[in-house]
Design a protein around this motif. Structure first.
Motif, PDB file in Angstrom:
ATOM      1  N   ALA A 300       5.948 -18.038   6.076  1.00  0.00           N
ATOM      2  CA  ALA A 300       4.654 -17.867   7.061  1.00  0.00           C
ATOM      3  C   ALA A 300       4.531 -16.344   7.308  1.00  0.00           C
ATOM      4  O   ALA A 300       3.430 -15.604   7.426  1.00  0.00           O
ATOM      5  N   VAL A 301       5.510 -15.649   7.329  1.00  0.00           N
ATOM      6  CA  VAL A 301       5.594 -14.094   7.738  1.00  0.00           C
ATOM      7  C   VAL A 301       4.973 -13.266   6.677  1.00  0.00           C
ATOM      8  O   VAL A 301       4.093 -12.574   6.680  1.00  0.00           O
ATOM      9  N   ALA A 303       2.822 -14.683   4.270  1.00  0.00           N
ATOM     10  CA  ALA A 303       1.399 -15.028   4.371  1.00  0.00           C
ATOM     11  C   ALA A 303       0.632 -14.325   5.380  1.00  0.00           C
ATOM     12  O   ALA A 303      -0.287 -13.829   5.224  1.00  0.00           O
ATOM     13  N   GLU A 304       1.202 -14.213   6.411  1.00  0.00           N
ATOM     14  CA  GLU A 304       0.570 -13.659   7.462  1.00  0.00           C
ATOM     15  C   GLU A 304       0.357 -11.893   7.308  1.00  0.00           C
ATOM     16  O   GLU A 304      -0.733 -11.419   7.703  1.00  0.00           O
ATOM     17  N   LEU A 305       1.029 -11.292   6.589  1.00  0.00           N
ATOM     18  CA  LEU A 305       1.094 -10.098   6.375  1.00  0.00           C
ATOM     19  C   LEU A 305       0.237  -9.949   4.925  1.00  0.00           C
ATOM     20  O   LEU A 305       0.149  -8.700   4.805  1.00  0.00           O
ATOM     21  N   GLY A 306      -0.208 -11.108   4.440  1.00  0.00           N
ATOM     22  CA  GLY A 306      -1.094 -11.018   3.261  1.00  0.00           C
ATOM     23  C   GLY A 306      -0.113 -10.607   2.073  1.00  0.00           C
ATOM     24  O   GLY A 306      -0.566  -9.972   1.183  1.00  0.00           O
ATOM     25  N   LEU A 307       1.194 -10.915   2.123  1.00  0.00           N
ATOM     26  CA  LEU A 307       2.225 -10.416   1.122  1.00  0.00           C
ATOM     27  C   LEU A 307       2.533 -11.973   0.156  1.00  0.00           C
ATOM     28  O   LEU A 307       3.516 -11.754  -0.660  1.00  0.00           O
ATOM     29  N   ALA A 338      10.299  -4.135   5.293  1.00  0.00           N
ATOM     30  CA  ALA A 338      10.626  -3.660   6.508  1.00  0.00           C
ATOM     31  C   ALA A 338       9.474  -4.340   7.530  1.00  0.00           C
ATOM     32  O   ALA A 338       9.942  -4.750   8.597  1.00  0.00           O
ATOM     33  N   LEU A 339       8.286  -4.341   7.005  1.00  0.00           N
ATOM     34  CA  LEU A 339       7.084  -4.798   7.880  1.00  0.00           C
ATOM     35  C   LEU A 339       7.456  -6.214   8.302  1.00  0.00           C
ATOM     36  O   LEU A 339       7.214  -6.911   9.198  1.00  0.00           O
ATOM     37  N   ALA A 340       8.053  -6.962   7.038  1.00  0.00           N
ATOM     38  CA  ALA A 340       8.141  -8.460   7.277  1.00  0.00           C
ATOM     39  C   ALA A 340       9.351  -8.581   8.465  1.00  0.00           C
ATOM     40  O   ALA A 340       9.252  -9.609   9.042  1.00  0.00           O
ATOM     41  N   ARG A 341      10.289  -7.844   8.194  1.00  0.00           N
ATOM     42  CA  ARG A 341      11.621  -7.732   9.041  1.00  0.00           C
ATOM     43  C   ARG A 341      11.048  -7.663  10.620  1.00  0.00           C
ATOM     44  O   ARG A 341      11.336  -8.511  11.456  1.00  0.00           O
ATOM     45  N   VAL A 342      10.122  -6.876  10.918  1.00  0.00           N
ATOM     46  CA  VAL A 342       9.402  -6.539  12.201  1.00  0.00           C
ATOM     47  C   VAL A 342       8.651  -7.701  12.614  1.00  0.00           C
ATOM     48  O   VAL A 342       8.829  -8.105  13.648  1.00  0.00           O
ATOM     49  N   LEU A 343       7.749  -8.195  11.746  1.00  0.00           N
ATOM     50  CA  LEU A 343       6.920  -9.237  12.179  1.00  0.00           C
ATOM     51  C   LEU A 343       7.774 -10.437  12.416  1.00  0.00           C
ATOM     52  O   LEU A 343       7.375 -11.193  13.535  1.00  0.00           O
TER      53      LEU A 343
END
Ligand SMILES: Nc1ncnc2c1ncn2[C@@H]1O[C@H](COP(=O)(O)OP(=O)(O)OP(=O)(O)O)[C@@H](O)[C@H]1O
Ligand SMILES: [Mg+2]
Length: 434
Positions: A300-301, A303-307, A338-343
Motif C-alpha cells: 500500500a505504501v 502504491a500510495e507513492l506511485g511506486l 527512504a521515501l517509503a520508509r518515511v511514509l
C-alpha cells in the motif's frame, strides 16, 4: 591447597627453611594479585589500537572508488601504515608486559629456591639437618614452582580479559549528548516549523549564524544554498541529531528539547542526501527489520507513492536483496526506498535532503511523483537541487555561509527581478547549486 601442603611439609623438615619459603611464596602471590595492573593497561591500549585500525580499514574500503579517483592512494597507505605501526607497538608492549610479568614471577621463584638452598647449606654445616633433608627441601621447592606458575599464567589471562572488559565498559559509558526531554507531546498532523535565532557549531567553527524563520503547517519550505552553506545541518537540527548552540527549534510550537526523542523521530521523517541501505531485503530496508509490518501494508505504501510499478519491476519484489551501501540501487532509487520508509511512519513533517547527483529521467519522474504524494497534507522542508523540487515550495530560504540571504514566498521572490531567487532562476538552479 597443593601450595599449602608443600609448605607444611617444609615446616616439618625444618621451620627456618619453611618460614623462608613461605615468605617467598607470599611475595609471589602478592605480586600476582597486585602487580598485574600494567598488563591490563597495555592490553587495553592494544585493543583500542586494533579497533582504530579496523575502523580505518572499513572507512577506507567504503570510500575506495573516491580514493582511487582522487589519487589519494599514497596518503591513505601512509595513514594505514601509521595505524598498523601503532597497533604493532601497542600489541608488542602488551606482550612484553605479560612476559615481564611472568619473568618476575619466575625470578621470585629462583631467588626463593636459591635462598632456601643457601639456608639449608648453612644449617647442614651447623649440623642441624641431614643431607637427606636438603634433598627433600630441594624437591619440595621444585613442587612449589608448579602451582605458582599456573597461577601466574591464569592471572595473566585474567588481566588481559579485564583489559577487554574495561574497554567494553568505556564504550558503553559513552552517552549521547542529546538527552530525552520532558514528555511534552508534539501535536499530531502537519507541524509548524520554527527556527528561533538558531546558531550551531559542530566543533569550533560556527556553521549556522542566528537563523530565524517560520513555516506554517502544510507549507513546503524550499531550502537553497551553495554546497557547505549549512542546508544539511539545518535538517539535522530539525531531526534533533544535534542541539543548537544558541536559539531554539520548535515543531508544532514545542521546543524539540522538551519532547521525548522517540516521539520526535516518529513525528519527523528525514530522507538524507545519501541514503544508507542495510544488508537485507527491500522489505527489511523499508520496515527497518520490523517483522510486524505486513506485506500488504508495504504494498500500500509503494502504491500510495506511485511506486507499485517500480516494485513489480524488481526481480524479487519485496524480497529483493539490497547490499550494504546500496549496491544495486542508484542514489535516486535509494531515495525512493527512504521515501517509503518515511511514509510508513506517517510523520507530520517531512525533511528531504535531495541527492545532488544527477538522476536518470525515469527515476527523477518517479521521485518527483513520490515526493508530491508524500508531502500531501504534511509540512515539508526540501533541500532542493532541482528546479522541479524548488517549484513545489511555498516559501524559499536561501542560505549563504550559514546566514539567511533571503527568505520569502516563492511567488513573490520569483516575481521580483532584484531578488537572489530570481537571479538564481535566471542562472539556472541546477548549475548554480550543485
Ligand atoms: N559532521 C560534521 N562535522 C563537522 N563539520 C561539519 C559536519 N557536517 C558538516 N560540517 C560543516 O558544516 C558546514 C555546513 O555543511 P552542510 O553539510 O550543512 O552543508 P550543505 O549546505 O548541506 O552542503 P551540500 O550542498 O554540499 O550538501 C560545512 O562547512 C561543513 O564542512
Ligand atoms: Mg548537504
Amino acid at each position: 591447597v597443593f601450595l599449602l601442603g608443600v609448605l607444611i611439609l617444609l615446616y616439618r623438615e625444618d621451620w627456618r627453611v619453611g618460614a623462608l619459603l613461605t615468605i617467598f611464596a607470599l611475595a609471589a602471590l602478592l605480586y600476582l594479585m597486585r602487580g598485574g595492573g600494567f598488563v591490563g593497561v597495555r592490553s587495553r591500549a592494544a585493543r583500542a589500537a586494533a579497533a582504530d585500525l579496523s575502523g580505518y580499514l572499513e572507512e577506507q574500503l567504503g570510500g575506495l572508488p573516491d580514493l582511487k579517483t582522487s589519487g589519494a592512494d599514497a596518503y591513505a597507505m601512509r595513514r594505514l601504515h601509521e595505524r598498523l605501526a601503532a597497533r604493532f607497538h601497542r600489541v608488542n608492549a602488551s606482550a612484553m608486559a605479560s612476559s615481564v610479568f611472568n619473568a618476575i614471577v619466575g625470578l621470585l621463584f629462583v631467588l626463593g629456591a636459591g635462598a632456601a638452598l643457601g639456608l639449608s647449606t648453612v644449617l647442614y654445616g651447623a649440623g642441624a639437618i641431614t643431607l637427606g633433608t636438603i634433598y627433600l627441601v630441594f624437591r619440595y621447592t621444585g613442587m612449589l614452582r608448579q602451582p605458582i606458575e599456573r597461577l601466574s599464567r591464569e592471572m595473566n589471562s585474567f588481566q588481559q580479559a579485564t583489559g577487554g572488559i574495561v574497554r567494553v565498559r568505556e564504550l558503553l559509558a559513552i552517552e549521547s549528548q542529546i538527552a530525552d526531554g520532558a514528555s511534552t507531546n508534539i501535536p499530531p498532523g502537519a507541524l509548524s516549523v520554527e527556527l528561533d535565532g538558531v546558531s550551531f557549531a559542530y566543533e569550533a567553527e560556527t556553521v549556522l549564524h542566528g537563523i530565524s524563520c517560520r513555516v506554517e503547517p502544510g507549507e513546503v519550505l524550499g531550502l537553497l544554498g551553495r554546497t557547505g552553506s549549512g542546508k544539511t545541518t539545518i535538517s539535522r537540527l530539525l531531526f534533533r541529531l544535534y542541539d543548537p548552540t544558541e536559539g531554539a527549534v520548535r515543531l508544532g510550537g514545542v521546543d524539540v528539547r522538551d519532547t521525548r526523542l522517540d516521539a520526535l523521530r516518529e513525528g519527523v521523517g528525514l530522507v538524507t542526501q545519501d541514503v544508507q541501505l542495510f544488508q537485507g531485503t527491500l522489505r527489511d530496508n523499508v520496515a527497518l527489520f520490523n517483522r510486524n509490518v505486513a506485506d500488504a501494508r508495504l504494498d500500500a505504501v509503494f502504491a500510495e507513492l506511485g511506486l507499485d510499478g517500480w516494485l513489480r519491476a524488481l526481480p524479487a519484489g519485496l524480497d529483493t536483496p539490497l547490499g550494504a551501501g546500496g549496491r544495486g540501487l542508484s542514489a535516486g532509487e535509494a531515495q525512493l526506498v527512504a521515501l517509503a520508509r518515511v511514509l510508513l511512519k506517517d510523520p507530520g513533517l517531512v525533511i528531504l535532503d535531495e541527492a545532488s547527483s544527477r538522476l536518470d529521467p525515469h527515476t527523477e519522474r518517479l521521485l518527483e511523483r513520490a515526493v508530491t504524494r508524500l508531502l500531501e497534507g504534511r509540512t515539508g522542508v526540501v533541500i532542493a537541487h532541482r528546479l522541479a523540487t524548488v517549484e513545489r515550495a511555498d516559501r524559499i530560504l536561501i542560505l549563504e555561509g550559514g546566514r539567511i540571504a533571503e527568505f520569502g514566498w516563492r511567488a513573490d521572490l520569483a516575481g521580483d527581478p532584484q531578488s537572489r531567487f530570481a537571479q538564481l532562476l535566471r542562472a539556472g538552479i541546477q548549475e548554480e547549486l550543485v
